[in-house]
Design a protein around this motif. Structure first.
Motif, PDB file in Angstrom:
ATOM      1  N   ALA A 118       9.882   7.706   5.820  1.00  0.00           N
ATOM      2  CA  ALA A 118      10.077   8.170   4.452  1.00  0.00           C
ATOM      3  C   ALA A 118      10.070   7.067   3.396  1.00  0.00           C
ATOM      4  CB  ALA A 118      11.383   8.951   4.361  1.00  0.00           C
ATOM      5  N   HIS A 119      10.161   5.798   3.803  1.00  0.00           N
ATOM      6  CA  HIS A 119      10.293   4.712   2.812  1.00  0.00           C
ATOM      7  C   HIS A 119       9.185   3.677   2.958  1.00  0.00           C
ATOM      8  CE1 HIS A 119      14.167   6.509   2.071  1.00  0.00           C
ATOM      9  NE2 HIS A 119      14.447   6.410   3.358  1.00  0.00           N
ATOM     10  N   SER A 120       7.969   4.143   3.182  1.00  0.00           N
ATOM     11  CA  SER A 120       6.897   3.222   3.561  1.00  0.00           C
ATOM     12  C   SER A 120       6.505   2.229   2.467  1.00  0.00           C
ATOM     13  CB  SER A 120       5.676   3.997   4.029  1.00  0.00           C
ATOM     14  OG  SER A 120       5.374   5.008   3.105  1.00  0.00           O
ATOM     15  N   ILE A 121       6.562   2.631   1.205  1.00  0.00           N
ATOM     16  CA  ILE A 121       6.215   1.681   0.137  1.00  0.00           C
ATOM     17  C   ILE A 121       7.280   0.594   0.062  1.00  0.00           C
ATOM     18  CG2 ILE A 121       5.751   1.376  -2.327  1.00  0.00           C
ATOM     19  CD1 ILE A 121       4.694   4.258  -2.385  1.00  0.00           C
ATOM     20  N   GLN A 122       8.539   0.992   0.101  1.00  0.00           N
ATOM     21  CA  GLN A 122       9.647   0.029   0.115  1.00  0.00           C
ATOM     22  C   GLN A 122       9.549  -0.875   1.346  1.00  0.00           C
ATOM     23  OE1 GLN A 122      12.861  -0.005  -2.005  1.00  0.00           O
ATOM     24  NE2 GLN A 122      12.796  -2.039  -1.081  1.00  0.00           N
ATOM     25  N   HIS A 131      -1.123  -6.494   2.065  1.00  0.00           N
ATOM     26  CA  HIS A 131      -1.767  -5.215   1.745  1.00  0.00           C
ATOM     27  C   HIS A 131      -1.016  -4.073   2.409  1.00  0.00           C
ATOM     28  CE1 HIS A 131      -3.534  -5.883   5.741  1.00  0.00           C
ATOM     29  NE2 HIS A 131      -3.701  -4.574   5.780  1.00  0.00           N
ATOM     30  N   THR A 132      -1.194  -2.906   1.830  1.00  0.00           N
ATOM     31  CA  THR A 132      -0.742  -1.662   2.437  1.00  0.00           C
ATOM     32  C   THR A 132      -1.874  -0.671   2.193  1.00  0.00           C
ATOM     33  OG1 THR A 132       1.050  -0.047   2.618  1.00  0.00           O
ATOM     34  CG2 THR A 132       0.639  -0.932   0.415  1.00  0.00           C
ATOM     35  N   GLY A 133      -1.570   0.593   1.991  1.00  0.00           N
ATOM     36  CA  GLY A 133      -2.653   1.533   1.741  1.00  0.00           C
ATOM     37  C   GLY A 133      -2.170   2.956   1.730  1.00  0.00           C
ATOM     38  N   VAL A 134      -3.118   3.859   1.912  1.00  0.00           N
ATOM     39  CA  VAL A 134      -2.838   5.292   1.914  1.00  0.00           C
ATOM     40  C   VAL A 134      -3.621   5.924   3.061  1.00  0.00           C
ATOM     41  CG1 VAL A 134      -3.092   7.442   0.603  1.00  0.00           C
ATOM     42  CG2 VAL A 134      -2.421   5.336  -0.576  1.00  0.00           C
ATOM     43  N   THR A 135      -2.997   6.882   3.735  1.00  0.00           N
ATOM     44  CA  THR A 135      -3.604   7.578   4.866  1.00  0.00           C
ATOM     45  C   THR A 135      -3.534   9.081   4.642  1.00  0.00           C
ATOM     46  OG1 THR A 135      -2.875   5.836   6.392  1.00  0.00           O
ATOM     47  CG2 THR A 135      -3.444   7.960   7.374  1.00  0.00           C
ATOM     48  N   VAL A 136      -4.616   9.773   4.950  1.00  0.00           N
ATOM     49  CA  VAL A 136      -4.589  11.230   5.069  1.00  0.00           C
ATOM     50  C   VAL A 136      -4.856  11.518   6.544  1.00  0.00           C
ATOM     51  CG1 VAL A 136      -5.574  13.424   4.313  1.00  0.00           C
ATOM     52  CG2 VAL A 136      -5.460  11.500   2.709  1.00  0.00           C
ATOM     53  N   HIS A 137      -3.982  12.310   7.163  1.00  0.00           N
ATOM     54  CA  HIS A 137      -4.111  12.568   8.602  1.00  0.00           C
ATOM     55  C   HIS A 137      -3.656  13.975   8.957  1.00  0.00           C
ATOM     56  CE1 HIS A 137       0.291  12.109   9.673  1.00  0.00           C
ATOM     57  NE2 HIS A 137       0.279  11.567   8.485  1.00  0.00           N
ATOM     58  N   PHE A 138      -4.164  14.479  10.078  1.00  0.00           N
ATOM     59  CA  PHE A 138      -3.634  15.714  10.644  1.00  0.00           C
ATOM     60  C   PHE A 138      -2.289  15.381  11.286  1.00  0.00           C
ATOM     61  CE2 PHE A 138      -8.249  16.751  10.900  1.00  0.00           C
ATOM     62  CZ  PHE A 138      -8.232  17.926  10.180  1.00  0.00           C
ATOM     63  N   ILE A 139      -1.346  16.306  11.223  1.00  0.00           N
ATOM     64  CA  ILE A 139      -0.059  16.039  11.862  1.00  0.00           C
ATOM     65  C   ILE A 139      -0.006  16.680  13.243  1.00  0.00           C
ATOM     66  CG2 ILE A 139       1.115  15.870   9.642  1.00  0.00           C
ATOM     67  CD1 ILE A 139       2.597  18.529  10.534  1.00  0.00           C
ATOM     68  N   ASP A 140       0.881  16.116  14.066  1.00  0.00           N
ATOM     69  CA  ASP A 140       1.201  16.706  15.357  1.00  0.00           C
ATOM     70  C   ASP A 140       2.723  16.705  15.488  1.00  0.00           C
ATOM     71  OD1 ASP A 140       1.885  14.060  15.977  1.00  0.00           O
ATOM     72  OD2 ASP A 140       0.078  13.713  17.178  1.00  0.00           O
ATOM     73  N   VAL A 154      -4.739  -0.928  -0.051  1.00  0.00           N
ATOM     74  CA  VAL A 154      -4.273  -1.367  -1.365  1.00  0.00           C
ATOM     75  C   VAL A 154      -3.808  -2.816  -1.208  1.00  0.00           C
ATOM     76  CG1 VAL A 154      -2.530  -1.060  -3.180  1.00  0.00           C
ATOM     77  CG2 VAL A 154      -3.542   0.955  -2.078  1.00  0.00           C
ATOM     78  N   ASP A 155      -4.511  -3.736  -1.857  1.00  0.00           N
ATOM     79  CA  ASP A 155      -4.097  -5.145  -1.814  1.00  0.00           C
ATOM     80  C   ASP A 155      -2.874  -5.336  -2.695  1.00  0.00           C
ATOM     81  OD1 ASP A 155      -6.064  -6.178  -0.037  1.00  0.00           O
ATOM     82  OD2 ASP A 155      -7.542  -5.997  -1.646  1.00  0.00           O
ATOM     83  N   ILE A 156      -1.941  -6.161  -2.220  1.00  0.00           N
ATOM     84  CA  ILE A 156      -0.677  -6.371  -2.932  1.00  0.00           C
ATOM     85  C   ILE A 156      -0.688  -7.752  -3.588  1.00  0.00           C
ATOM     86  CG2 ILE A 156       1.838  -6.529  -2.714  1.00  0.00           C
ATOM     87  CD1 ILE A 156       1.606  -4.708  -0.221  1.00  0.00           C
ATOM     88  N   ASP A 157      -0.521  -7.769  -4.881  1.00  0.00           N
ATOM     89  CA  ASP A 157      -0.352  -9.029  -5.611  1.00  0.00           C
ATOM     90  C   ASP A 157       1.062  -9.533  -5.314  1.00  0.00           C
ATOM     91  OD1 ASP A 157       0.437 -10.870  -7.705  1.00  0.00           O
ATOM     92  OD2 ASP A 157      -1.327 -10.191  -8.830  1.00  0.00           O
ATOM     93  N   PRO A 158       1.201 -10.790  -4.850  1.00  0.00           N
ATOM     94  CA  PRO A 158       2.541 -11.278  -4.488  1.00  0.00           C
ATOM     95  C   PRO A 158       3.536 -11.293  -5.647  1.00  0.00           C
ATOM     96  CG  PRO A 158       0.865 -13.006  -4.180  1.00  0.00           C
ATOM     97  CD  PRO A 158       0.142 -11.757  -4.566  1.00  0.00           C
ATOM     98  N   LEU A 165       3.980  -1.960  -7.200  1.00  0.00           N
ATOM     99  CA  LEU A 165       3.370  -1.566  -5.929  1.00  0.00           C
ATOM    100  C   LEU A 165       3.312  -0.039  -5.826  1.00  0.00           C
ATOM    101  CD1 LEU A 165       2.161  -2.113  -3.169  1.00  0.00           C
ATOM    102  CD2 LEU A 165       4.493  -2.380  -2.263  1.00  0.00           C
ATOM    103  N   GLU A 166       4.395   0.634  -6.201  1.00  0.00           N
ATOM    104  CA  GLU A 166       4.410   2.105  -6.167  1.00  0.00           C
ATOM    105  C   GLU A 166       3.304   2.681  -7.050  1.00  0.00           C
ATOM    106  OE1 GLU A 166       8.428   3.183  -7.181  1.00  0.00           O
ATOM    107  OE2 GLU A 166       9.107   2.968  -5.102  1.00  0.00           O
ATOM    108  N   THR A 167       3.120   2.110  -8.229  1.00  0.00           N
ATOM    109  CA  THR A 167       2.080   2.580  -9.150  1.00  0.00           C
ATOM    110  C   THR A 167       0.695   2.433  -8.522  1.00  0.00           C
ATOM    111  OG1 THR A 167       3.432   2.069 -11.068  1.00  0.00           O
ATOM    112  CG2 THR A 167       1.067   2.231 -11.448  1.00  0.00           C
ATOM    113  N   ALA A 168       0.451   1.292  -7.883  1.00  0.00           N
ATOM    114  CA  ALA A 168      -0.858   1.040  -7.247  1.00  0.00           C
ATOM    115  C   ALA A 168      -1.098   1.998  -6.084  1.00  0.00           C
ATOM    116  CB  ALA A 168      -0.937  -0.410  -6.775  1.00  0.00           C
ATOM    117  N   VAL A 169      -0.062   2.230  -5.272  1.00  0.00           N
ATOM    118  CA  VAL A 169      -0.205   3.135  -4.126  1.00  0.00           C
ATOM    119  C   VAL A 169      -0.429   4.568  -4.613  1.00  0.00           C
ATOM    120  CG1 VAL A 169       0.997   4.144  -2.128  1.00  0.00           C
ATOM    121  CG2 VAL A 169       1.045   1.669  -2.500  1.00  0.00           C
ATOM    122  N   HIS A 170       0.320   4.988  -5.628  1.00  0.00           N
ATOM    123  CA  HIS A 170       0.152   6.355  -6.144  1.00  0.00           C
ATOM    124  C   HIS A 170      -1.242   6.550  -6.745  1.00  0.00           C
ATOM    125  CE1 HIS A 170       4.164   7.227  -5.021  1.00  0.00           C
ATOM    126  NE2 HIS A 170       4.765   6.673  -6.059  1.00  0.00           N
ATOM    127  N   ALA A 171      -1.758   5.548  -7.427  1.00  0.00           N
ATOM    128  CA  ALA A 171      -3.114   5.646  -7.981  1.00  0.00           C
ATOM    129  C   ALA A 171      -4.125   5.859  -6.858  1.00  0.00           C
ATOM    130  CB  ALA A 171      -3.451   4.397  -8.789  1.00  0.00           C
TER     131      ALA A 171
END
Length: 195
Positions: A118-122, A131-140, A154-158, A165-171
């Motif tokens: 639940a806290h992946s951006i943090q 870097h981090t990013g965004v995933t769309v996946h089927f669940i099981d 999503v590349d992270i500026d140090p 970071l939240e703004t970049a991930v949401h975009a």
């Protein structure tokens, strides 16, 4: 293909999906919204966008199976073929998983398998990764597992704060989500035509 969105919060990704639908970029028909929180802002957004929505109070049911069975009644009435989780903060149980095998799609704000939960951006911010990013996946039946549909980095500026970071991930989410839903719908249709 008829799709229903499940959400628990502000509904920004739901709103972004509806925007893509209105632009003719979404290949599915969003027929409703299921929400598990009475006061969630997503419900007002659904009303404003003329999307039928229902609130199901999980505490009003003896267990998760009964809660999900009641939701299933509405899904069948709407001829729903795929469920899209958009900030739905509940673990989907066996009742819905069995009714929609490989047809429940989740948006996750990280490059799975990195930073599940639940806290992946943090978590990405605290880990000081580049870097981090965004995933769309089927669940099981496992948390943040399931077949990947699409991922983008999503590349992270140090120098970034957590908010930046939240703004970049949401975009990235707003751009990737509808494409992931379209790909998922195609995969489901291909599976059905091969049966």
């Amino acid at each position: 293909m008829n799709v229903i969105v499940f959400a628990s919060g502000s509904g920004t990704n739901f709103e972004a999906l509806m925007e893509k639908a209105n632009q003719g970029l979404l290949d599915v028909n969003i027929v409703g919204l299921v929400c598990d929180k009475e006061q969630a802002a997503v419900r007002a957004k659904a009303d404003r966008l003329n999307v039928p929505q229902r609130w199901y109070n999980p505490k009003a049911y003896p267990d998760k199976a009964a809660y999900e069975a009641d939701i299933l009644v509405w899904l069948k009435e709407l001829n729903v073929e795929m469920i899209v989780l958009s900030g739905y903060m509940r673990i989907v149980g066996k009742t819905l998983l069995d009714a929609y095998p490989n047809a429940i799609v989740n948006l996750h704000p990280a490059l799975l398998p990195a930073f599940p939960g639940a806290h992946s951006i943090q978590d990405a911010f605290d880990a000081k990764v580049d870097h981090t990013g965004v995933t769309v996946h089927f669940i099981d039946d496992q948390i943040d597992q399931g077949q990947l549909i699409i991922q983008e980095r999503v590349d992270i500026d140090p120098s970034w704060t957590l908010d930046q970071l939240e703004t970049a991930v949401h975009a990235k989410e707003y751009d990737l989500f509808y494409r992931g839903v379209n790909l998922a719908a195609k995969q489901i249709q291909q599976r059905e035509s091969n049966q």
